[in-house]
Design a protein around this motif. Structure first.
Motif, short mmCIF file in Angstrom:
data_model
loop_
_atom_site.label_atom_id
_atom_site.label_comp_id
_atom_site.label_asym_id
_atom_site.label_seq_id
_atom_site.Cartn_x
_atom_site.Cartn_y
_atom_site.Cartn_z
N TRP A 182 -36.59 36.88 -30.88
CA TRP A 182 -36.70 36.13 -29.90
C TRP A 182 -37.30 34.62 -30.18
O TRP A 182 -37.21 34.40 -31.56
CB TRP A 182 -37.62 36.78 -28.75
CG TRP A 182 -37.60 38.03 -28.26
CD1 TRP A 182 -37.88 39.26 -28.90
CD2 TRP A 182 -36.91 38.36 -27.10
NE1 TRP A 182 -37.34 40.14 -28.19
CE2 TRP A 182 -36.59 39.85 -27.03
CE3 TRP A 182 -35.98 37.42 -26.14
CZ2 TRP A 182 -35.93 40.18 -26.11
CZ3 TRP A 182 -35.66 38.28 -25.22
CH2 TRP A 182 -35.31 39.71 -25.17
N PRO A 183 -37.48 33.64 -29.25
CA PRO A 183 -37.60 32.35 -29.68
C PRO A 183 -38.98 32.07 -30.40
O PRO A 183 -39.00 31.26 -31.33
CB PRO A 183 -37.97 31.77 -28.30
CG PRO A 183 -37.09 32.42 -27.38
CD PRO A 183 -37.02 33.76 -27.85
N GLN A 184 -39.87 33.25 -30.51
CA GLN A 184 -41.09 33.40 -31.28
C GLN A 184 -40.81 33.65 -32.66
O GLN A 184 -41.56 32.98 -33.64
CB GLN A 184 -42.12 34.53 -30.87
CG GLN A 184 -42.48 34.23 -29.42
CD GLN A 184 -41.52 34.85 -28.38
OE1 GLN A 184 -40.41 35.20 -28.55
NE2 GLN A 184 -41.87 34.81 -27.13
N ASP A 185 -39.56 33.89 -32.99
CA ASP A 185 -39.07 34.10 -34.39
C ASP A 185 -38.32 33.09 -35.07
O ASP A 185 -37.40 33.33 -35.88
CB ASP A 185 -38.26 35.58 -34.75
CG ASP A 185 -39.01 36.61 -34.06
OD1 ASP A 185 -40.36 36.87 -34.72
OD2 ASP A 185 -38.69 37.44 -33.38
N ILE A 186 -38.55 31.84 -34.31
CA ILE A 186 -37.58 30.75 -34.55
C ILE A 186 -37.73 30.41 -36.18
O ILE A 186 -36.85 29.99 -36.80
CB ILE A 186 -38.03 29.66 -33.99
CG1 ILE A 186 -37.02 28.37 -34.06
CG2 ILE A 186 -39.42 28.89 -33.93
CD1 ILE A 186 -35.47 28.49 -33.62
N PHE A 187 -38.84 30.79 -36.83
CA PHE A 187 -39.06 30.24 -38.06
C PHE A 187 -38.32 31.03 -39.15
O PHE A 187 -37.50 30.69 -40.16
CB PHE A 187 -40.57 30.54 -38.46
CG PHE A 187 -40.99 31.73 -38.68
CD1 PHE A 187 -40.93 32.19 -40.11
CD2 PHE A 187 -41.35 32.62 -37.84
CE1 PHE A 187 -41.39 33.66 -40.18
CE2 PHE A 187 -41.93 33.90 -37.92
CZ PHE A 187 -42.02 34.46 -39.15
N LEU A 188 -37.97 32.40 -38.47
CA LEU A 188 -36.98 33.24 -39.28
C LEU A 188 -35.52 32.47 -39.34
O LEU A 188 -34.99 32.81 -40.25
CB LEU A 188 -37.10 34.57 -38.71
CG LEU A 188 -38.20 35.54 -39.07
CD1 LEU A 188 -38.22 36.82 -38.35
CD2 LEU A 188 -38.63 35.64 -40.44
#
Length: 458
Positions: free
Chosen positions: A72-78
């Motif tokens: 999800w957007p919360q995993d953008i750093f990945l």
């Protein structure tokens, strides 16, 4: 280095390229890779891993699935880290093998050369026939073949567009667009036809211009390759001076192995002459290697006049080597992949952030309890709604909600506000660490530590 304007005549008109197809060893390997790619491309949206699609890139709902893992957007750093890994890998492969990605793996090349080019040859004939027919008058036979070809192109483009859209919205939503009334999915239906037109124009009109002018990768390789890079190259030391075969040739006049047949130019999908050196238009498709090996075999000369060579292999007979520069990039890639894998395999389905109320002191409660107020944010990274609850690992500690988190939507976030009440007898310092647990039903998802402020009891 040539300019990329090979697609234009001196008059400024489009110069159409009619590459011959020669099915040599490299062509067979490229075909095998292409078939595997095409199978996975068209089957990908329907393959499930743990109930999730193999690949989903739903930018509209900010919902991404890669190899069954939901992001999800919360995993953008990945995604940023994965993008960096991909970029460094591209740099490394370019340093080692030039533009080999373009000729062997790039979707543009695979669809153009292994799908649309074959349809074109099947309907209109080989390169010589197509060129002769295009230069001739518009007869009924020519019109019929042109219509048949472009209808086939549109149908294949329509199939590609549907599959491409399935990667963006999911196969379930695509099936709804196909099976339900158009009025219910007007935007989705319009999107399919927009993609169809784009793919049709790319493969029927734009063609090699994508590789020679539009794509920036060809220009990137010019600053990355060096004298150690393996690229498709002509061995001019062995081939020059070139000349036609002659029965009564003077043995005292030196002559290279190149017979100047021009077939290496005729088979090139971007229309370049590989004998002029490394050019940004070369996509390392190896078509010129196959046809040159065929010619060398017929005249009893050693093969690989055109082959995978570095400049040093041709000039100073250097063997291919894994240079220090390549080792450096490989080391960076290894470290970055290790870090990426660590974050992927240690990521939780849910994340909770807890903060004590800013500027708030503790309160004394009836029954010998001390309370602090807290705010929490809970992120649900799964693909289903989740009913969550916050508990303390110590059964003596109470949690009283002001705002309960309740049910957190898939890919969504919920906030909670609550009091934590701790027996005063448990407090022996001004600040005490306590553990809070996040539950989804009966399943423990995360345990975090937070600070509790209270009076000091001796």
């Amino acid at each position: 280095m040539m300019s990329g304007l090979l697609a234009a005549k001196e008059t400024g008109e489009r110069k159409w390229i009619y590459p011959l197809i020669r099915k040599g060893v490299y062509y067979k390997w490229r075909s095998a890779i292409s078939y595997v790619y095409l199978i996975f491309f068209f089957a990908g949206p329907f393959i499930r891993i743990g109930g999730q699609p193999l690949l989903l890139l739903n930018f509209m709902e900010r919902h991404f699935v890669i190899l069954g893992q939901v992001f999800w957007p919360q995993d953008i750093f990945l995604f940023m880290l994965a993008s960096l890994v991909f970029l460094v890998c591209v740099v490394l492969f370019t340093i080692a093998f030039g533009r080999i990605f373009c000729g062997w793996i790039c979707p543009q090349t695979i669809f153009m050369e292994m799908v649309f080019r074959k349809i074109e040859e099947w309907i209109e004939g080989d390169a010589h026939q197509r060129k002769k027919r295009d230069a001739g008058p518009w007869t009924n036979a020519k019109i019929g073949r042109k219509i048949a070809k472009h209808v086939a192109f549109i149908l294949v483009s329509f199939l590609i567009a549907n599959t491409f859209l399935a990667y963006l919205i999911g196969s379930e939503n695509l099936l709804k667009i196909i099976t339900e009334p158009i009025t219910h999915h007007a935007i989705g239906f319009a999107s399919i036809w927009v993609f169809t037109i784009v793919f049709y124009l790319v493969y029927s009109q734009v063609r090699e211009i994508v590789c020679t002018v539009i794509c920036p990768y060809g220009r990137l390789q010019t600053v990355l390759i060096d004298e150690h890079t393996l690229v498709v190259a002509y061995n001019d030391v062995r081939g020059e001076p070139r000349g036609k075969l002659q029965k009564n040739a003077d043995p005292d006049i030196p002559k290279g192995d190149c017979v100047d047949c021009g077939l290496c130019v005729s088979v090139c999908p971007t229309g370049i002459d590989i004998r002029k050196g490394t050019q940004l238009e070369c996509i390392n498709c190896t078509a010129c290697i196959d046809v040159c090996d065929e010619v060398m075999g017929k005249i009893n000369k050693p093969k690989s006049l055109i082959g995978f060579y570095s400049e040093n292999m041709v000039r100073v007979k250097e063997k291919p080597s894994f240079t220090l520069r390549m080792k450096g990039y490989a080391a960076v890639i290894t470290v970055m992949i290790g870090v990426l894998c660590y974050f992927i395999f240690t990521r939780s389905d849910m994340d909770m952030t807890v903060m004590r109320g800013a500027g708030m002191l503790y309160q004394e409660q009836p029954g010998g309890y001390i309370s602090n107020i807290y705010n929490a944010e809970i992120v649900n990274k799964t693909n289903v709604d989740a009913a969550v609850a916050i508990r303390a690992d110590d059964p003596a500690i109470k949690i009283k909600y002001i705002q309960a988190p309740g049910k957190v939507a898939k890919g969504g976030m919920a906030k909670a506000m609550f009091f934590i009440e701790v027996p005063a007898s448990h407090l022996h310092a001004a600040k005490t660490d306590i553990n809070l647990q996040l539950y989804n039903g009966k399943q423990l998802k995360q345990t975090i530590s937070t600070t509790f402020v209270g009076p000091v009891n001796d």
